[in-house]
Scaffold this motif. Structure first.
Motif, PDB file in Angstrom:
ATOM      1  N   THR A  79      -1.267  -4.561 -18.981  1.00 42.86           N
ATOM      2  CA  THR A  79      -1.903  -3.712 -17.988  1.00 42.86           C
ATOM      3  C   THR A  79      -1.127  -3.820 -16.683  1.00 42.86           C
ATOM      4  N   ALA A  80      -1.483  -3.009 -15.725  1.00 49.18           N
ATOM      5  CA  ALA A  80      -0.828  -3.047 -14.420  1.00 49.18           C
ATOM      6  C   ALA A  80      -1.011  -4.405 -13.762  1.00 49.18           C
ATOM      7  N   ASP A  81      -2.136  -5.064 -14.021  1.00 48.57           N
ATOM      8  CA  ASP A  81      -2.378  -6.387 -13.437  1.00 48.57           C
ATOM      9  C   ASP A  81      -1.447  -7.439 -14.020  1.00 48.57           C
ATOM     10  N   ASP A  82      -1.010  -7.242 -15.262  1.00 42.83           N
ATOM     11  CA  ASP A  82      -0.123  -8.198 -15.905  1.00 42.83           C
ATOM     12  C   ASP A  82       1.325  -8.065 -15.424  1.00 42.83           C
ATOM     13  N   VAL A  83       1.665  -6.931 -14.860  1.00 42.10           N
ATOM     14  CA  VAL A  83       3.047  -6.653 -14.502  1.00 42.10           C
ATOM     15  C   VAL A  83       3.539  -7.594 -13.409  1.00 42.10           C
ATOM     16  N   TRP A  85       4.330  -8.539  -9.337  1.00 42.30           N
ATOM     17  CA  TRP A  85       4.486  -8.158  -7.943  1.00 42.30           C
ATOM     18  C   TRP A  85       4.421  -6.648  -7.755  1.00 42.30           C
ATOM     19  N   GLY A  86       3.689  -6.225  -6.742  1.00 44.75           N
ATOM     20  CA  GLY A  86       3.609  -4.817  -6.390  1.00 44.75           C
ATOM     21  C   GLY A  86       2.556  -4.033  -7.138  1.00 44.75           C
ATOM     22  N   SER A  87       1.748  -4.710  -7.920  1.00 42.42           N
ATOM     23  CA  SER A  87       0.766  -3.980  -8.711  1.00 42.42           C
ATOM     24  C   SER A  87      -0.579  -3.839  -8.000  1.00 42.42           C
ATOM     25  N   LYS A  88      -0.835  -4.690  -6.980  1.00 38.45           N
ATOM     26  CA  LYS A  88      -2.120  -4.568  -6.286  1.00 38.45           C
ATOM     27  C   LYS A  88      -2.056  -5.241  -4.917  1.00 38.45           C
ATOM     28  N   GLY A  89      -3.024  -4.889  -4.114  1.00 38.70           N
ATOM     29  CA  GLY A  89      -3.193  -5.535  -2.817  1.00 38.70           C
ATOM     30  C   GLY A  89      -2.067  -5.290  -1.834  1.00 38.70           C
ATOM     31  N   ARG A  93       0.971  -2.240  -1.264  1.00 43.99           N
ATOM     32  CA  ARG A  93       1.157  -1.459  -0.030  1.00 43.99           C
ATOM     33  C   ARG A  93       2.589  -1.592   0.483  1.00 43.99           C
ATOM     34  N   LEU A  94       3.131  -2.810   0.422  1.00 44.37           N
ATOM     35  CA  LEU A  94       4.509  -3.027   0.868  1.00 44.37           C
ATOM     36  C   LEU A  94       5.488  -2.266  -0.015  1.00 44.37           C
ATOM     37  N   LEU A  95       5.281  -2.311  -1.330  1.00 40.85           N
ATOM     38  CA  LEU A  95       6.149  -1.589  -2.255  1.00 40.85           C
ATOM     39  C   LEU A  95       6.085  -0.087  -1.992  1.00 40.85           C
ATOM     40  N   ASP A  96       4.915   0.426  -1.731  1.00 38.23           N
ATOM     41  CA  ASP A  96       4.751   1.850  -1.425  1.00 38.23           C
ATOM     42  C   ASP A  96       5.523   2.216  -0.160  1.00 38.23           C
ATOM     43  N   LYS A  97       5.454   1.347   0.836  1.00 44.01           N
ATOM     44  CA  LYS A  97       6.172   1.596   2.098  1.00 44.01           C
ATOM     45  C   LYS A  97       7.685   1.607   1.848  1.00 44.01           C
ATOM     46  N   PHE A  98       8.177   0.627   1.052  1.00 41.79           N
ATOM     47  CA  PHE A  98       9.599   0.613   0.714  1.00 41.79           C
ATOM     48  C   PHE A  98      10.013   1.905   0.014  1.00 41.79           C
TER      49      PHE A  98
END
Length: 125
Positions: A79-83, A85-89, A93-98
């Motif tokens: 699942t996305a939670d298992d992936v 870094w960058g999957s939540k919280g 947000r930081l990954l989205d900004k990058f």
């Protein structure tokens, strides 16, 4: 398995004529005949119509046993939670900004940033 043979066997088992299947599916009788004789390969949507008309679950078009086939014990999908870094919280947000910032950069500048990130990752490892 020849799907046409299986469809004919199911139809005859239910004692339906091709005309009855024609009425139930909206398909032409000549098309039903072509499928049953192996001259035409039906689409998945058409197979769904056949299954509904024959009053059987879809899997029975491909499986001739009495009971449903046993499911294989396949590994669970990540699942996305298992992936990681960058999957939540905050990380997400930081990954989205990058991603937004990188999409505005020119190709040469982006290449230099990625090269520097690669060098920094090698030093850390």
């Amino acid at each position: 398995m020849i799907i046409g043979d299986r469809l004919r066997a199911l139809r005859e088992e239910k004692k339906f004529t091709q005309g009855e299947i024609e009425k139930r599916t909206g398909l032409l009788r000549c098309y039903i005949s072509r499928v049953e004789n192996g001259h035409t390969v039906p689409s998945v949507e058409t197979l769904e119509k056949f299954a509904h008309a024959l009053e059987v679950p879809m899997y029975q078009l491909f499986y001739d046993g009495e009971e449903p086939p046993k499911l294989l014990d396949l590994p669970k999908r990540r699942t996305a939670d298992d992936v990681g870094w960058g999957s939540k919280g905050k990380d997400a947000r930081l990954l989205d900004k990058f991603c937004r910032l990188f999409s505005r950069m020119e190709a040469g500048d982006l290449g230099m940033v990625l090269f520097m990130a690669q060098k920094m990752a090698r030093r850390k490892a």
